[in-house]
Design an enzyme around this catalytic site. Structure first.
Site, PDB file in Angstrom:
ATOM      1  N   LYS A  13       0.841  -1.215   0.000  1.00  0.00           N
ATOM      2  CA  LYS A  13       0.000   0.000   0.000  1.00  0.00           C
ATOM      3  C   LYS A  13       0.860   1.243   0.000  1.00  0.00           C
ATOM      4  O   LYS A  13       2.034   1.227   0.402  1.00  0.00           O
ATOM      5  CB  LYS A  13      -0.951   0.020   1.188  1.00  0.00           C
ATOM      6  CG  LYS A  13      -0.300   0.035   2.584  1.00  0.00           C
ATOM      7  CD  LYS A  13       0.055   1.410   3.114  1.00  0.00           C
ATOM      8  CE  LYS A  13       0.827   1.343   4.414  1.00  0.00           C
ATOM      9  NZ  LYS A  13       1.566   2.548   4.779  1.00  0.00           N
ATOM     10  N   PRO A  95       8.893  -4.306  -0.976  1.00  0.00           N
ATOM     11  CA  PRO A  95      10.124  -3.843  -0.300  1.00  0.00           C
ATOM     12  C   PRO A  95       9.996  -3.945   1.218  1.00  0.00           C
ATOM     13  O   PRO A  95       8.947  -3.634   1.788  1.00  0.00           O
ATOM     14  CB  PRO A  95      10.242  -2.388  -0.751  1.00  0.00           C
ATOM     15  CG  PRO A  95       9.524  -2.325  -2.061  1.00  0.00           C
ATOM     16  CD  PRO A  95       8.403  -3.322  -1.961  1.00  0.00           C
ATOM     17  N   GLY A  98       9.855  -0.680   4.175  1.00  0.00           N
ATOM     18  CA  GLY A  98       9.855   0.437   3.227  1.00  0.00           C
ATOM     19  C   GLY A  98       8.723   1.414   3.434  1.00  0.00           C
ATOM     20  O   GLY A  98       8.584   2.371   2.680  1.00  0.00           O
ATOM     21  N   MET A 100       5.614   0.379   3.149  1.00  0.00           N
ATOM     22  CA  MET A 100       4.603  -0.091   2.201  1.00  0.00           C
ATOM     23  C   MET A 100       3.791  -1.256   2.756  1.00  0.00           C
ATOM     24  O   MET A 100       3.085  -1.940   2.015  1.00  0.00           O
ATOM     25  CB  MET A 100       5.273  -0.478   0.881  1.00  0.00           C
ATOM     26  CG  MET A 100       5.936   0.743   0.249  1.00  0.00           C
ATOM     27  SD  MET A 100       6.677   0.347  -1.300  1.00  0.00           S
ATOM     28  CE  MET A 100       5.198  -0.029  -2.210  1.00  0.00           C
ATOM     29  N   GLY A 102       4.521  -4.226   3.937  1.00  0.00           N
ATOM     30  CA  GLY A 102       4.812  -5.597   3.496  1.00  0.00           C
ATOM     31  C   GLY A 102       4.565  -6.623   4.590  1.00  0.00           C
ATOM     32  O   GLY A 102       3.991  -7.686   4.342  1.00  0.00           O
ATOM     33  N   GLY A 103       4.987  -6.317   5.814  1.00  0.00           N
ATOM     34  CA  GLY A 103       4.747  -7.239   6.933  1.00  0.00           C
ATOM     35  C   GLY A 103       3.260  -7.386   7.213  1.00  0.00           C
ATOM     36  O   GLY A 103       2.771  -8.483   7.500  1.00  0.00           O
ATOM     37  N   SER A 104       2.537  -6.272   7.100  1.00  0.00           N
ATOM     38  CA  SER A 104       1.085  -6.314   7.319  1.00  0.00           C
ATOM     39  C   SER A 104       0.401  -7.150   6.246  1.00  0.00           C
ATOM     40  O   SER A 104      -0.562  -7.873   6.522  1.00  0.00           O
ATOM     41  CB  SER A 104       0.514  -4.892   7.291  1.00  0.00           C
ATOM     42  OG  SER A 104       1.098  -4.121   8.305  1.00  0.00           O
ATOM     43  N   ALA A 105       0.883  -7.043   5.006  1.00  0.00           N
ATOM     44  CA  ALA A 105       0.319  -7.848   3.911  1.00  0.00           C
ATOM     45  C   ALA A 105       0.474  -9.334   4.228  1.00  0.00           C
ATOM     46  O   ALA A 105      -0.463 -10.126   4.035  1.00  0.00           O
ATOM     47  CB  ALA A 105       1.016  -7.510   2.590  1.00  0.00           C
ATOM     48  N   ASP A 137      -2.147  -1.449   9.920  1.00  0.00           N
ATOM     49  CA  ASP A 137      -2.259  -1.519   8.454  1.00  0.00           C
ATOM     50  C   ASP A 137      -2.807  -2.860   7.959  1.00  0.00           C
ATOM     51  O   ASP A 137      -3.014  -3.030   6.751  1.00  0.00           O
ATOM     52  CB  ASP A 137      -0.873  -1.328   7.802  1.00  0.00           C
ATOM     53  CG  ASP A 137      -0.345   0.087   7.985  1.00  0.00           C
ATOM     54  OD1 ASP A 137      -1.147   1.009   8.187  1.00  0.00           O
ATOM     55  OD2 ASP A 137       0.889   0.254   7.907  1.00  0.00           O
TER      56      ASP A 137
HETATM   57  O1  C5P Z   1      -0.095  -0.883  14.556  1.00  0.00           O
HETATM   58  P1  C5P Z   1       1.315  -1.164  14.224  1.00  0.00           P
HETATM   59  O2  C5P Z   1       1.852  -2.360  14.968  1.00  0.00           O
HETATM   60  O3  C5P Z   1       1.601  -1.235  12.761  1.00  0.00           O
HETATM   61  O4  C5P Z   1       2.138   0.080  14.741  1.00  0.00           O
HETATM   62  C1  C5P Z   1       3.546   0.048  14.856  1.00  0.00           C
HETATM   63  C2  C5P Z   1       3.972   1.225  15.715  1.00  0.00           C
HETATM   64  O5  C5P Z   1       3.721   2.444  15.006  1.00  0.00           O
HETATM   65  C3  C5P Z   1       3.205   1.375  17.001  1.00  0.00           C
HETATM   66  O6  C5P Z   1       3.809   0.626  18.047  1.00  0.00           O
HETATM   67  C4  C5P Z   1       3.283   2.848  17.268  1.00  0.00           C
HETATM   68  O7  C5P Z   1       4.546   3.178  17.800  1.00  0.00           O
HETATM   69  C5  C5P Z   1       3.222   3.434  15.874  1.00  0.00           C
HETATM   70  N1  C5P Z   1       1.865   3.833  15.448  1.00  0.00           N
HETATM   71  C6  C5P Z   1       1.265   4.941  16.046  1.00  0.00           C
HETATM   72  N2  C5P Z   1       0.019   5.330  15.647  1.00  0.00           N
HETATM   73  C7  C5P Z   1      -0.633   4.676  14.678  1.00  0.00           C
HETATM   74  C8  C5P Z   1      -0.053   3.547  14.050  1.00  0.00           C
HETATM   75  C9  C5P Z   1       1.203   3.155  14.462  1.00  0.00           C
HETATM   76  O8  C5P Z   1       1.860   5.567  16.936  1.00  0.00           O
HETATM   77  N3  C5P Z   1      -1.837   5.108  14.306  1.00  0.00           N
END
Ligand code: C5P
Length: 295
Positions: A13, A95, A98, A100, A102-105, A137
């Protein structure tokens, strides 16, 4: 029918707008964002096995419990009580680190694939809730297309959009999302709500690509550039080669808006000649898609 393996693909994304508010009590930042799924996809295959294991064709992808595909398997097992195992294989195209998703996908792909393999019967709402538990994501990777994301990004409203082609300038070194959000807080310490995104939503709906380009916005660009001056330098060098440019998510990938696929390929060749590593991608692309099931 008992399945032996299921293969899915899951999209990368971009955030066409990423507007950030001050952190909530839980530490997450309220967002108004526009997600756009791209036709760069990881392939995730799950096969019946006694225990859960993970492999990937890219050496830099972690294979431990920090991998979202692994956590997806745990999340389904905890939610449904299934004791089944699976051999999970990731064919990486997106990537790494990056910005984008990728881990979430891979997490979203594993949820869908394992729900089929294990016949756990989770519906779209349950998959969404498990996805939101894995990361902000992950729900969008399930959905694909184009959507406005609010709350911490997991609350999604699909929107109409036009096709767009991008040239993605990648970086060999990743950026930590928490570090970028932390730097954002230091740079913008006062309490504030995320800015609205309705103007770009309207431009996407009308297919006004020039206006879309003018309205691209990413509040995480300044903190990402502060952490990585080399990415700021690259951004300054490449941005005028396209009609519009934006940092992808928390970076470091830079996305250049191309006028067409042909224009994108021409731009990619130019960038490659100048020593950048880039790839052409377009959207909107589908969310997680099942491509093969074997019994
Ligand atoms: O939700 P995710 O695990 O992808 O988020 C990774 C890190 O990014 C969170 O631990 C936080 O530090 C930050 N984050 C945030 N606010 C968001 C999404 C992510 O602070 N809306």
């Amino acid at each position: 029918m008992v399945l032996n393996s299921v293969t899915v693909t899951a999209p990368a994304k971009l955030n066409l707008a990423l507007r950030v508010g001050s952190p909530r009590p839980d530490g997450f930042h309220p967002l108004n964002t526009v997600f756009y799924a791209l036709n760069i996809r990881d392939t995730i295959t799950v096969e019946a096995a006694e225990t859960i294991s993970l492999s990937c064709n890219h050496p830099d992808v972690p294979l431990d419990e920090s991998n979202l595909a692994h956590r997806a398997a745990r999340a389904i097992a905890e939610h449904t009580g299934t004791k089944a195992g699976a051999r999970i294989t990731i064919d990486k195209r997106i990537p790494i680190a990056g910005g984008m998703a990728g881990g979430s996908a891979d997490g979203a792909g594993a949820l869908v694939a394992l729900n089929e393999l294990w016949q756990t019967g989770l519906d779209a709402n349950e998959l969404h809730d498990l996805a939101a538990g894995l990361g902000s994501d992950v729900p969008f990777a399930l959905l694909g297309g184009c959507a406005v994301g609010t709350s911490r990004g997991e609350n999604l409203t699909p929107i109409d959009t036009c096709p767009l082609t991008w040239v993605l300038v990648t970086s060999s070194e990743g950026l930590s999302t928490p570090a970028v959000f932390g730097t954002y807080d230091a740079m913008v310490p006062h309490a504030h709500e995320p800015a609205p995104v309705y103007e770009i939503v309207e431009a996407l709906g009308r297919g006004d690509t020039e206006r879309v380009g003018a309205l691209l916005a990413n509040d995480l660009a300044a903190p990402a550039f502060a952490l990585r001056p080399d990415i700021r330098a690259t951004f300054e060098k490449v941005k005028d080669r396209a009609s519009a440019a934006i940092l992808s998510g928390s970076g470091p990938t830079i996305a250049l808006l191309a006028a067409s696929e042909d224009d994108g390929r021409r731009l990619q060749r130019e960038l490659d000649d100048d020593g950048y590593v880039s790839l052409v991608a377009s959207g909107p692309a589908a969310g997680v898609t099942i491509v093969e099931e074997r019994s």
